[in-house]
Design an enzyme around this catalytic site. Structure first.
Site, PDB file in Angstrom:
ATOM      1  N   CYS A 114       0.697  -1.146   0.065  1.00 44.29           N
ATOM      2  CA  CYS A 114      -0.017  -0.025  -0.055  1.00 44.29           C
ATOM      3  C   CYS A 114       1.046   1.164  -0.082  1.00 44.29           C
ATOM      4  O   CYS A 114       0.224   2.320  -0.303  1.00 44.29           O
ATOM      5  CB  CYS A 114      -0.974  -0.114   0.954  1.00 44.29           C
ATOM      6  N   HIS A 251      -3.165   7.680   1.532  1.00 45.44           N
ATOM      7  CA  HIS A 251      -3.357   6.242   1.110  1.00 45.44           C
ATOM      8  C   HIS A 251      -4.749   6.115   1.795  1.00 45.44           C
ATOM      9  O   HIS A 251      -4.888   6.566   2.994  1.00 45.44           O
ATOM     10  CB  HIS A 251      -2.645   5.277   1.914  1.00 45.44           C
ATOM     11  N   ASN A 281      -9.850   0.349  -0.510  1.00 46.41           N
ATOM     12  CA  ASN A 281      -8.546   0.290  -0.361  1.00 46.41           C
ATOM     13  C   ASN A 281      -7.993  -0.341  -1.799  1.00 46.41           C
ATOM     14  O   ASN A 281      -7.886  -1.591  -1.768  1.00 46.41           O
ATOM     15  CB  ASN A 281      -7.696  -0.432   0.763  1.00 46.41           C
TER      16      ASN A 281
HETATM   17  O1  UT7 Z   1      -3.578  -0.582   3.572  1.00 50.32           O
HETATM   18  C1  UT7 Z   1      -2.896  -1.410   4.193  1.00 50.32           C
HETATM   19  C2  UT7 Z   1      -3.132  -0.624   5.689  1.00 50.32           C
HETATM   20  N1  UT7 Z   1      -4.282  -1.402   6.144  1.00 50.32           N
HETATM   21  C3  UT7 Z   1      -4.963  -0.968   7.070  1.00 50.32           C
HETATM   22  O2  UT7 Z   1      -4.557   0.263   7.536  1.00 50.32           O
HETATM   23  C4  UT7 Z   1      -6.344  -1.455   7.874  1.00 50.32           C
HETATM   24  C5  UT7 Z   1      -6.024  -1.101   9.398  1.00 50.32           C
HETATM   25  N2  UT7 Z   1      -7.246  -1.858   9.993  1.00 50.32           N
HETATM   26  C6  UT7 Z   1      -8.314  -1.464  10.013  1.00 50.32           C
HETATM   27  O3  UT7 Z   1      -8.669  -0.779   9.281  1.00 50.32           O
HETATM   28  C7  UT7 Z   1      -9.425  -2.160  10.968  1.00 50.32           C
HETATM   29  O4  UT7 Z   1      -8.796  -2.565  12.004  1.00 50.32           O
HETATM   30  C8  UT7 Z   1     -10.503  -2.843  10.287  1.00 50.32           C
HETATM   31  C9  UT7 Z   1     -11.344  -2.214   9.423  1.00 50.32           C
HETATM   32  C10 UT7 Z   1      -9.843  -4.059   9.396  1.00 50.32           C
HETATM   33  C11 UT7 Z   1     -11.238  -3.742  11.373  1.00 50.32           C
HETATM   34  O5  UT7 Z   1     -11.976  -2.748  11.980  1.00 50.32           O
HETATM   35  P1  UT7 Z   1     -12.075  -2.853  13.707  1.00 50.32           P
HETATM   36  O6  UT7 Z   1     -12.622  -1.815  14.302  1.00 50.32           O
HETATM   37  O7  UT7 Z   1     -10.494  -2.953  14.121  1.00 50.32           O
HETATM   38  O8  UT7 Z   1     -12.552  -4.231  13.949  1.00 50.32           O
HETATM   39  P2  UT7 Z   1     -11.958  -5.494  14.664  1.00 50.32           P
HETATM   40  O9  UT7 Z   1     -10.940  -6.200  13.834  1.00 50.32           O
HETATM   41  O10 UT7 Z   1     -11.643  -5.339  16.156  1.00 50.32           O
HETATM   42  O11 UT7 Z   1     -13.394  -6.254  14.890  1.00 50.32           O
HETATM   43  C12 UT7 Z   1     -14.342  -6.160  15.592  1.00 50.32           C
HETATM   44  C13 UT7 Z   1     -15.549  -7.042  15.386  1.00 50.32           C
HETATM   45  C14 UT7 Z   1     -15.027  -8.496  15.523  1.00 50.32           C
HETATM   46  O12 UT7 Z   1     -16.057  -9.178  16.147  1.00 50.32           O
HETATM   47  P3  UT7 Z   1     -16.077  -9.413  17.832  1.00 50.32           P
HETATM   48  O13 UT7 Z   1     -14.864 -10.336  17.960  1.00 50.32           O
HETATM   49  O14 UT7 Z   1     -16.282  -7.957  18.447  1.00 50.32           O
HETATM   50  O15 UT7 Z   1     -17.317 -10.223  18.095  1.00 50.32           O
HETATM   51  C15 UT7 Z   1     -14.743  -9.043  14.173  1.00 50.32           C
HETATM   52  O16 UT7 Z   1     -15.144 -10.381  14.139  1.00 50.32           O
HETATM   53  O17 UT7 Z   1     -16.137  -6.997  14.235  1.00 50.32           O
HETATM   54  C16 UT7 Z   1     -16.028  -8.438  13.428  1.00 50.32           C
HETATM   55  N3  UT7 Z   1     -15.762  -8.228  11.883  1.00 50.32           N
HETATM   56  C17 UT7 Z   1     -16.753  -7.947  11.154  1.00 50.32           C
HETATM   57  N4  UT7 Z   1     -18.144  -7.928  11.329  1.00 50.32           N
HETATM   58  C18 UT7 Z   1     -18.944  -7.809  10.417  1.00 50.32           C
HETATM   59  C19 UT7 Z   1     -14.746  -8.012  11.308  1.00 50.32           C
HETATM   60  N5  UT7 Z   1     -14.853  -8.144  10.069  1.00 50.32           N
HETATM   61  C20 UT7 Z   1     -16.252  -7.795   9.819  1.00 50.32           C
HETATM   62  C21 UT7 Z   1     -17.207  -7.608   8.734  1.00 50.32           C
HETATM   63  N6  UT7 Z   1     -18.452  -7.405   8.799  1.00 50.32           N
HETATM   64  N7  UT7 Z   1     -16.475  -7.322   7.611  1.00 50.32           N
END
Ligand code: UT7
Length: 324
Positions: A114, A251, A281
């Protein structure tokens, strides 16, 4: 006198097929509400089965050449930032070189995921500064959808396909931030985080391409920290204060990360170029796509200061300050 790389023009290409969050909610356990709230993404473009990264890159290149008003045969350097080359080798850049009808100059790919476009921009700028190139085509192009596990809701909702391109030309300036062109570039990496954002395969390990695996929260935490640091570094190098930055073109990984950087710079949303809602992204393509969007709709004006920043797998991160 200082040699500088001035941006002559920019271009973009997005595949025709648009996949909405609701479309994805039919395949995996997710919702439009979750994706919008956590990332800012509404939809993404996905390449057709017979469309390759070089097809996207070539379309963006033609658009950039047209926008710059120059002929391809005046180019002497082509750099393609991509994580999804058509073939493991040769470089996608040489395919672009041939497709543009060129057999002079040199072409190669840069791989920094990225952060790829910022890395490619820095590489081309340095070649121009030392006098080894006069006109460079710099492309960020990805068919990232090919690396996704469409059953993994934590990654498949985040990415899209696309390409953006810019033309750089050597010019001379006086050596301070009043010059037009790329004023500075700043690159960093820390390979200790290799496994935090990666594919679970590759030609030299499994012999397969692999699928994207990401520790989302870990990447998020580092993105906020490193982008904040590199933005400070970029401003300090040029003796600029945040209020002197006309545009932040980051980005596009997560709207919350973009908002965090903007807040740090005290920049209102009107001065931040965001395409994440419609592009998601697109990895190395996201910054040049955003640049082309803002240049074409008239937001970026000659003489303005533009700050680019990116963070990606590796981890890699970087920034560039450009006077448009
Ligand atoms: O370009 C390269 C760089 N990449 C990035 O910068 C990405 C950086 N990371 C992020 O943008 C975020 O961490 C994500 C968007 C990937 C995830 O968001 P988050 O607020 O960190 O969510 P999380 O991983 O803490 O997940 C929260 C909950 C989890 O459920 P529980 O364990 O709380 O029950 C996940 O299983 O959301 C769940 N979850 C989803 N739910 C519905 C994860 N993906 C999804 C989904 N739909 N697609």
């Amino acid at each position: 006198m200082t040699r500088r790389s001035v941006i002559l023009g920019c271009g973009s290409y997005l595949p025709a097929t648009i996949v909405t969050n609701d479309d994805l909610a039919k395949r995996v356990d997710t919702s439009d509400e979750w994706i919008r709230r956590r990332t800012g993404i509404r939809s993404r473009h996905i390449a057709a089965h017979d469309e390759t990264t070089s097809d996207l890159a070539l379309a963006a290149a033609h658009d950039a050449l047209n926008n710059a008003g120059i002929n391809a045969d005046t180019l002497d350097m082509i750099v393609v930032a991509t994580t999804t080359p058509d073939n493991t080798f040769p470089a996608t850049a040489v395919k672009i070189q041939a497709a543009l009808g060129l057999s002079h100059g040199f072409a190669f790919d840069v791989q920094a995921v990225c952060s790829g476009f910022v890395y490619a921009l820095a590489v081309a700028d340095n070649f121009i500064r030392v006098g080894q190139a006069k006109r460079a085509l710099v492309i960020g192009a990805e068919t990232f959808s090919r690396l996704l596990d469409w059953n993994d809701r934590t990654t498949c909702v985040l990415f899209g396909d696309g390409a953006g391109a810019i033309i750089l030309e050597a010019s001379t300036g006086i050596g301070d931030s009043s010059d037009r062109g790329i004023l500075s570039t700043h690159l960093h990496s820390d390979g200790h985080h290799y496994n935090s954002l990666c594919t679970n395969g590759g030609p030299g390990s499994t012999g397969t391409v692999g699928h994207v695996r990401m520790e989302g929260q870990e990447v998020f935490r580092h993105a906020v920290k490193h982008l904040s640091e590199v933005v400070d570094e970029a401003l300090a190098t040029n003796n600029l204060t945040p209020d002197q930055i006309n545009w932040l073109v980051p980005h596009q990984a997560n709207q919350r990360i973009i908002d965090g950087t903007a807040k740090k710079l005290n920049m209102p949303p009107e001065r931040v170029v965001t395409t994440i809602a419609d592009h998601a992204n697109t990895s190395a393509a996201s910054i040049p796509l955003a640049l082309a969007t803002a240049a074409k709709d008239g937001r970026l004006k000659q003489g303005q200061i533009v700050l680019l920043d990116a963070m990606g797998g590796g981890f890699t991160w970087g920034a560039a300050v450009v006077r448009w």
